[in-house]
Enzyme design. Structure first.
Site, PDB file in Angstrom:
ATOM      1  N   PRO A  10     -82.820  85.676 -55.530  1.00 33.44           N
ATOM      2  CA  PRO A  10     -83.384  86.656 -56.455  1.00 33.44           C
ATOM      3  C   PRO A  10     -82.369  87.271 -57.399  1.00 33.44           C
ATOM      4  O   PRO A  10     -81.237  87.566 -57.008  1.00 33.44           O
ATOM      5  CB  PRO A  10     -83.956  87.734 -55.522  1.00 33.44           C
ATOM      6  N   ASN A  11     -82.821  87.432 -58.624  1.00 31.66           N
ATOM      7  CA  ASN A  11     -82.083  88.094 -59.706  1.00 31.66           C
ATOM      8  C   ASN A  11     -80.943  87.260 -60.276  1.00 31.66           C
ATOM      9  O   ASN A  11     -80.322  87.662 -61.264  1.00 31.66           O
ATOM     10  CB  ASN A  11     -81.565  89.483 -59.272  1.00 31.66           C
ATOM     11  N   ASN A  79     -76.400  80.862 -52.882  1.00 37.70           N
ATOM     12  CA  ASN A  79     -76.242  82.296 -53.136  1.00 37.70           C
ATOM     13  C   ASN A  79     -77.614  82.922 -52.986  1.00 37.70           C
ATOM     14  O   ASN A  79     -78.468  82.798 -53.869  1.00 37.70           O
ATOM     15  CB  ASN A  79     -75.676  82.556 -54.535  1.00 37.70           C
ATOM     16  N   ALA A  82     -79.697  89.295 -52.793  1.00 40.13           N
ATOM     17  CA  ALA A  82     -79.950  90.410 -51.869  1.00 40.13           C
ATOM     18  C   ALA A  82     -80.629  89.967 -50.572  1.00 40.13           C
ATOM     19  O   ALA A  82     -80.534  90.672 -49.560  1.00 40.13           O
ATOM     20  CB  ALA A  82     -80.788  91.476 -52.565  1.00 40.13           C
ATOM     21  N   GLU A 103     -72.329  79.502 -47.991  1.00 39.89           N
ATOM     22  CA  GLU A 103     -72.819  80.779 -48.541  1.00 39.89           C
ATOM     23  C   GLU A 103     -71.842  81.235 -49.626  1.00 39.89           C
ATOM     24  O   GLU A 103     -70.630  81.301 -49.390  1.00 39.89           O
ATOM     25  CB  GLU A 103     -72.887  81.801 -47.403  1.00 39.89           C
ATOM     26  N   HIS A 105     -70.995  84.157 -52.720  1.00 38.08           N
ATOM     27  CA  HIS A 105     -71.242  85.399 -53.456  1.00 38.08           C
ATOM     28  C   HIS A 105     -70.241  85.494 -54.587  1.00 38.08           C
ATOM     29  O   HIS A 105     -69.033  85.326 -54.361  1.00 38.08           O
ATOM     30  CB  HIS A 105     -71.133  86.621 -52.535  1.00 38.08           C
ATOM     31  N   ARG A 112     -67.921  96.414 -51.992  1.00 38.38           N
ATOM     32  CA  ARG A 112     -69.043  97.109 -52.625  1.00 38.38           C
ATOM     33  C   ARG A 112     -69.769  97.994 -51.591  1.00 38.38           C
ATOM     34  O   ARG A 112     -69.207  98.329 -50.555  1.00 38.38           O
ATOM     35  CB  ARG A 112     -69.969  96.073 -53.271  1.00 38.38           C
TER      36      ARG A 112
HETATM   37  C1  DQA Z   1     -74.503  88.514 -54.733  1.00 39.74           C
HETATM   38  C2  DQA Z   1     -74.188  89.801 -53.945  1.00 39.74           C
HETATM   39  C3  DQA Z   1     -75.462  90.425 -53.391  1.00 39.74           C
HETATM   40  O1  DQA Z   1     -75.155  91.617 -52.679  1.00 39.74           O
HETATM   41  C4  DQA Z   1     -76.391  90.792 -54.531  1.00 39.74           C
HETATM   42  O2  DQA Z   1     -77.603  91.314 -54.033  1.00 39.74           O
HETATM   43  C5  DQA Z   1     -76.651  89.644 -55.445  1.00 39.74           C
HETATM   44  C6  DQA Z   1     -75.528  88.787 -55.821  1.00 39.74           C
HETATM   45  C7  DQA Z   1     -73.246  87.925 -55.399  1.00 39.74           C
HETATM   46  O3  DQA Z   1     -73.326  86.793 -55.857  1.00 39.74           O
HETATM   47  O4  DQA Z   1     -72.209  88.613 -55.477  1.00 39.74           O
HETATM   48  O5  DQA Z   1     -77.750  89.469 -55.955  1.00 39.74           O
HETATM   49  O6  DQA Z   1     -75.005  87.548 -53.826  1.00 39.74           O
END
Ligand code: DQA
Length: 150
Positions: A10-11, A79, A82, A103, A105, A112
């Site tokens: 997501p996002n 990735n 959240a 995994e 990020h 953070r």
């Molecule tokens: C993320 C880190 C996550 O905490 C966040 O919700 C994301 C992006 C990253 O790529 O740093 O959407 O996975």
């Protein structure tokens, strides 16, 4: 030709627009193009998928199982955004499907908010790459290739 799936949650479709101080200015289309390019360099077919829906991500992991079992797929660079911090379903999908998952990020989640420090995916993952920007995806592809060569 062996394959690798690059999976984004997501996002991550908002990469390049979203919080550039955390995630940089590279778009998801740029990241996917870089991954496909890296695959070509390594002789690997890279396919890419992004979804904002947890169930679709679960099904993408399930979908990789057959290829992993017959040796045509090296695994998934994932990735989960959240969902990393919330999804027992994704943990179970990785474990249940027995798919090697790296995994990734983009940001250093450990520098953070504390709610980003816990990952449901990490105990089920073959490896974790955190905080190296979008290079993490390319490192993940290389990790799956090297892992398969062992
Ligand atoms: C993320 C880190 C996550 O905490 C966040 O919700 C994301 C992006 C990253 O790529 O740093 O959407 O996975």
């Amino acid at each position: 030709m062996k394959s690798i799936l690059v999976l984004n949650g997501p996002n991550l479709n908002l990469l390049g627009i979203r919080e550039p101080e955390q995630y940089g200015s590279t778009t998801l289309a740029d990241v996917e193009a870089l991954c496909i390019e890296e695959g070509k360099r390594l002789g690997i077919e890279v396919s890419c998928l992004q979804s904002n829906h947890e169930g679709e991500l679960v099904e993408a992991i399930h979908g990789a199982r057959e290829g992993v079992l017959n040796g045509s797929c090296l695994g998934v660079v994932f990735n989960a955004g959240a969902y990393t911090h919330t999804s027992i379903a994704l943990h179970d999908a990785i474990k249940g499907a027995e798919v090697p998952v790296i995994e990734v990020h983009i940001s250093n989640v450990h520098a953070r908010e504390s709610f980003r420090h816990h990952s449901y995916l990490s105990p089920a993952a073959a490896g974790i790459i955190v905080g190296l920007g979008v290079d993490g995806y390319l490192l993940g592809i290389n990790a799956l290739v090297r892992r398969a060569g062992k």
